[in-house]
Design a protein around this motif. Structure first.
Motif, short mmCIF file in Angstrom:
data_model
loop_
_atom_site.label_atom_id
_atom_site.label_comp_id
_atom_site.label_asym_id
_atom_site.label_seq_id
_atom_site.Cartn_x
_atom_site.Cartn_y
_atom_site.Cartn_z
N LEU A 1 0.81 -1.22 0.00
CA LEU A 1 0.00 0.00 0.00
C LEU A 1 0.84 1.26 0.00
CD1 LEU A 1 -2.90 -0.49 2.57
CD2 LEU A 1 -3.08 -0.06 0.14
N PHE A 2 2.04 1.15 0.58
CA PHE A 2 2.83 2.38 0.75
C PHE A 2 4.26 2.20 0.24
CE2 PHE A 2 3.22 0.06 4.80
CZ PHE A 2 4.60 -0.07 4.89
N SER A 3 4.95 3.30 0.15
CA SER A 3 6.39 3.27 -0.11
C SER A 3 7.06 4.23 0.84
CB SER A 3 6.68 3.69 -1.54
OG SER A 3 6.74 2.57 -2.36
N TYR A 4 8.24 3.84 1.25
CA TYR A 4 8.96 4.64 2.24
C TYR A 4 10.32 5.00 1.69
CZ TYR A 4 11.76 5.20 6.57
OH TYR A 4 12.62 5.65 7.55
N VAL A 5 10.66 6.26 1.82
CA VAL A 5 12.00 6.69 1.40
C VAL A 5 12.77 7.16 2.63
CG1 VAL A 5 13.32 8.28 -0.05
CG2 VAL A 5 11.13 7.41 -0.85
N PRO A 6 13.70 6.32 3.09
CA PRO A 6 14.50 6.76 4.23
C PRO A 6 15.49 7.83 3.81
CG PRO A 6 15.16 4.54 3.53
CD PRO A 6 14.11 5.01 2.58
N GLN A 7 16.21 8.37 4.76
CA GLN A 7 17.21 9.39 4.41
C GLN A 7 18.29 8.73 3.55
OE1 GLN A 7 18.61 11.31 8.00
NE2 GLN A 7 16.53 11.36 8.80
N ASN A 8 18.81 9.44 2.55
CA ASN A 8 19.70 8.78 1.59
C ASN A 8 21.05 8.38 2.18
OD1 ASN A 8 21.40 10.98 1.49
ND2 ASN A 8 20.67 11.71 -0.49
N SER A 9 21.34 8.88 3.38
CA SER A 9 22.60 8.50 4.02
C SER A 9 22.62 7.02 4.39
CB SER A 9 22.82 9.35 5.26
OG SER A 9 21.70 9.26 6.09
N GLU A 10 21.43 6.37 4.35
CA GLU A 10 21.34 4.97 4.75
C GLU A 10 21.82 4.02 3.65
OE1 GLU A 10 19.93 4.10 7.78
OE2 GLU A 10 19.40 6.15 8.33
N LEU A 11 22.07 4.52 2.44
CA LEU A 11 22.47 3.64 1.34
C LEU A 11 23.88 3.10 1.54
CD1 LEU A 11 21.09 5.57 -1.77
CD2 LEU A 11 20.08 3.59 -0.63
N ASN A 12 24.05 1.84 1.20
CA ASN A 12 25.36 1.19 1.31
C ASN A 12 26.18 1.55 0.07
OD1 ASN A 12 27.42 -0.76 0.96
ND2 ASN A 12 26.31 -2.25 2.18
N THR A 13 27.33 2.15 0.28
CA THR A 13 28.09 2.64 -0.87
C THR A 13 29.16 1.65 -1.34
OG1 THR A 13 29.49 3.78 0.70
CG2 THR A 13 27.79 5.10 -0.39
N ILE A 14 29.23 0.48 -0.72
CA ILE A 14 30.28 -0.48 -1.10
C ILE A 14 29.98 -1.12 -2.45
CG2 ILE A 14 31.50 -2.59 -0.39
CD1 ILE A 14 30.83 -1.82 2.51
N LEU A 15 28.73 -1.50 -2.66
CA LEU A 15 28.36 -2.15 -3.93
C LEU A 15 28.25 -1.12 -5.06
CD1 LEU A 15 25.52 -4.69 -3.03
CD2 LEU A 15 27.76 -5.26 -3.92
N PRO A 16 28.81 -1.42 -6.24
CA PRO A 16 28.70 -0.49 -7.36
C PRO A 16 27.34 -0.62 -8.05
CG PRO A 16 30.05 -2.36 -8.00
CD PRO A 16 29.61 -2.62 -6.59
N VAL A 17 26.32 0.01 -7.47
CA VAL A 17 24.96 -0.15 -7.98
C VAL A 17 24.60 1.02 -8.91
CG1 VAL A 17 22.52 -0.30 -7.33
CG2 VAL A 17 24.23 -1.44 -5.95
#
Lengths: 282, 282
Positions: free
Chosen positions: A82-98
């Motif tokens: 039903l919903f979507s959540y956008v956490p603060q972008n600082s939570e992204l893992n930067t190790i993987l080259p996505v």
């Protein structure tokens, strides 16, 4: 016309970390389709905690949460669709080259059976980031990352969009652009939007309803009913100039020809840019 | 010349062929798990699990004689998984740093293993062979186990590949999109325990870390997208593990240590070449 059934309704939600002093106490509010709710309050006031309770990352100690008038605990599986959540972008893992399109594909793979028509390019275009679809997310600017996160959140066409400080770290142009995109989505899909943000002006300008939150204190109503005193109570400080509801001011001007308005009880006629800024008293 | 003879040995002698094939299958599995282990920031956890196998091994060799390898394997596996589940439970989405707990656990289980071995199995087995591995001890049963491990691990990583990546890259985004983070958290550590226990003879409880970390580290340094990361990791792991075994056999060197040094040198050399290449391009 808004749907009479609220997409989200909170009834006396309370929460505390490790049985300490309550972080939230008896918080109640509701949000309808196509509406936006801005959550304001100082750091540590419980804004992000409230959002995490709604999306199921934390469990409230007491109180009830309803999605489309159905108690959240009555759903067999928590109603993530039903919903979507956008956490603060600082939570992204930067190790993987996505890359942008890879990240979008991770999310789309979860909904394939239900919504195979979701077009990643269309969503990226909607948030104005299509030209970066083959770029690594780690190489994007703060504003671009936020747009990617927003596009990812739209992949399941949510009825409710929850955004935790989406304008954090963006300059004023970036903030305006992002909020304009959110407004576009809200209008296009009748999505209900809940935004936590520290920019009081932006929130008042862009949200129909305001929830002021500082731990156990909370106020929730239409933005036109928000007063300077309420904000000062929430933030425990004084404000000297408030951006207000233009309608309110317009009404007053039409009625008595003054630039006074109810919100801050202040004559703005002598000021060059009367309604552009809210600031704390020095 | 020696090297060619050594290659022929692998065809002529069954135990060497088992060693070669065992290395091949285990290195593929390590190559698949390695990027996830690093990107999930679980390298220290992997170290703790590999050291805790010593406790399981000590108990197993105290109970069973060395001619019951499957009983020793099964007992070690059960005890290691038990220890791992405790660690996995204690570290799931914890805000507090968990490295100290892992450190305490890691040394304590290893110390208990040494004490138990010293009290009950001192005359039965040499503890050093468990610490550093001996590929020549690999039997047909071990080879079957390494094939079985790959047959279990590969589908569990590849089929929900996008879920693993979504969780690793944006954990809160994935959870609130409906991915069962707790299930994948425990699954990852169970797979890791299986891999470590199966690889003890190949590289030992200490040197297995090299196979678990170097391929992923190399791949994350050189890959330009996510899929490439996993492909490079598997290829690197397989090629240099086989090369290590061949060198060890040719020159009569300890297999685990040779394997670790070959992987390390390959990593260092490639990083050096990359630095030189970047410097020249400037």
């Amino acid at each position: 016309m808004t749907d009479p059934t609220p997409i989200l309704r909170a009834d006396k939600l309370s929460f505390s970390y490790n049985s300490e002093e309550p972080t939230l106490k008896d918080i109640s509010f509701s949000l309808f389709s196509g509406e936006s709710l801005g959550v304001l309050g100082p750091n540590g006031g419980g804004k992000s905690t409230l959002m995490k309770i709604i999306v199921g990352l934390l469990k409230a100690d007491s109180g009830k949460l309803f999605f489309e008038n159905k108690l959240s605990s009555d759903y067999k599986v928590y109603p993530f669709a039903l919903f979507s959540y956008v956490p603060q972008n600082s939570e992204l893992n930067t190790i993987l080259p996505v890359k942008v399109n890879e990240y979008m594909d991770f999310a789309r793979s979860l909904y394939k059976e239900h919504n195979s028509a979701t077009d990643i390019d269309e969503l990226l275009d909607l948030v104005g980031i299509l030209h970066k679809k083959n770029s690594l997310i780690s190489k994007l600017s703060g504003g671009e990352k936020q747009r990617v996160l927003l596009a990812r959140a739209l992949i399941n066409r949510p009825k409710l969009l929850l955004l935790d400080e989406p304008t954090k770290g963006l300059d004023s142009n970036g903030q305006d652009q992002l909020l304009a995109i959110i407004e576009k989505i809200k209008t296009r899909d009748k999505t209900a939007v809940m935004i936590v943000d520290h920019n009081i002006n932006q929130i008042i300008r862009n949200c129909h309803k305001i929830l002021c939150l500082n731990r156990t204190y909370h106020w929730h109503d239409h933005r036109d009913l928000l007063t300077k005193n309420i904000l000062e109570d929430v933030y425990h400080c004084e404000f000297e100039h408030l951006l207000i509801h233009e309608n309110d001011l317009k009404n007053n001007t039409e009625q008595n020809g003054t630039d006074h308005h109810l919100f801050c009880d202040h004559d703005h006629s002598k000021e060059i840019d009367p309604h552009s800024l809210l600031r704390r008293k020095k | 010349m020696n090297f060619i003879h050594s290659l022929q040995d692998f065809i002529h002698y069954d135990f060497l062929l088992y060693a070669l094939l065992g290395t091949l299958f285990l290195s593929i599995t390590c190559g698949l798990i390695s990027p996830l282990l690093i990107a999930r920031k679980n390298a220290f956890m992997g170290s703790a699990i590999s050291h805790s196998t010593l406790l399981g091994l000590a108990i197993a060799v105290s109970i069973f004689s060395s001619d019951s390898p499957l009983s020793i394997f099964a007992t070690t596996l059960v005890i290691t998984i038990f220890c791992t589940l405790f660690l996995a439970f204690s570290t799931y989405r914890q805000k507090l740093p968990t490295d100290s707990l892992i450190g305490i656990f890691y040394t304590a289980t290893m110390a208990m293993g040494i004490l138990i071995h010293s009290a009950f199995a001192k005359n039965k087995t040499d503890l050093l062979s468990f610490l550093f591995g001996n590929i020549l001890l690999l039997t047909k049963e071990d080879l079957i186990l390494s094939i079985g491990l790959l047959a279990i691990t590969a589908p569990l990583i590849i089929i929900p590949f996008k879920k693993w990546l979504f969780l690793t890259y944006d954990e809160e985004g994935a959870i609130t999109s409906g991915v069962n983070a707790k299930f994948y958290h425990y699954l990852f550590f169970i797979l890791l325990s299986l891999l470590i226990v199966t690889s003890i003879k190949l590289a030992g409880t200490i040197l297995i870390e090299t196979l678990l970390l170097v391929p992923g580290f190399f791949a994350l340094k050189f890959a330009s997208n996510v899929r490439q990361t996993f492909i490079i990791s598997v290829l690197f792991s397989t090629f240099f593990a086989i090369l290590g075994i061949l060198i060890a056999n040719t020159y009569g060197l300890p297999s685990g240590a040779t394997l670790a040094v070959v992987l390390f040198l390959a990593l260092m050399l490639s990083l050096l070449l990359k630095t030189i290449y970047t410097w020249i391009r400037k």
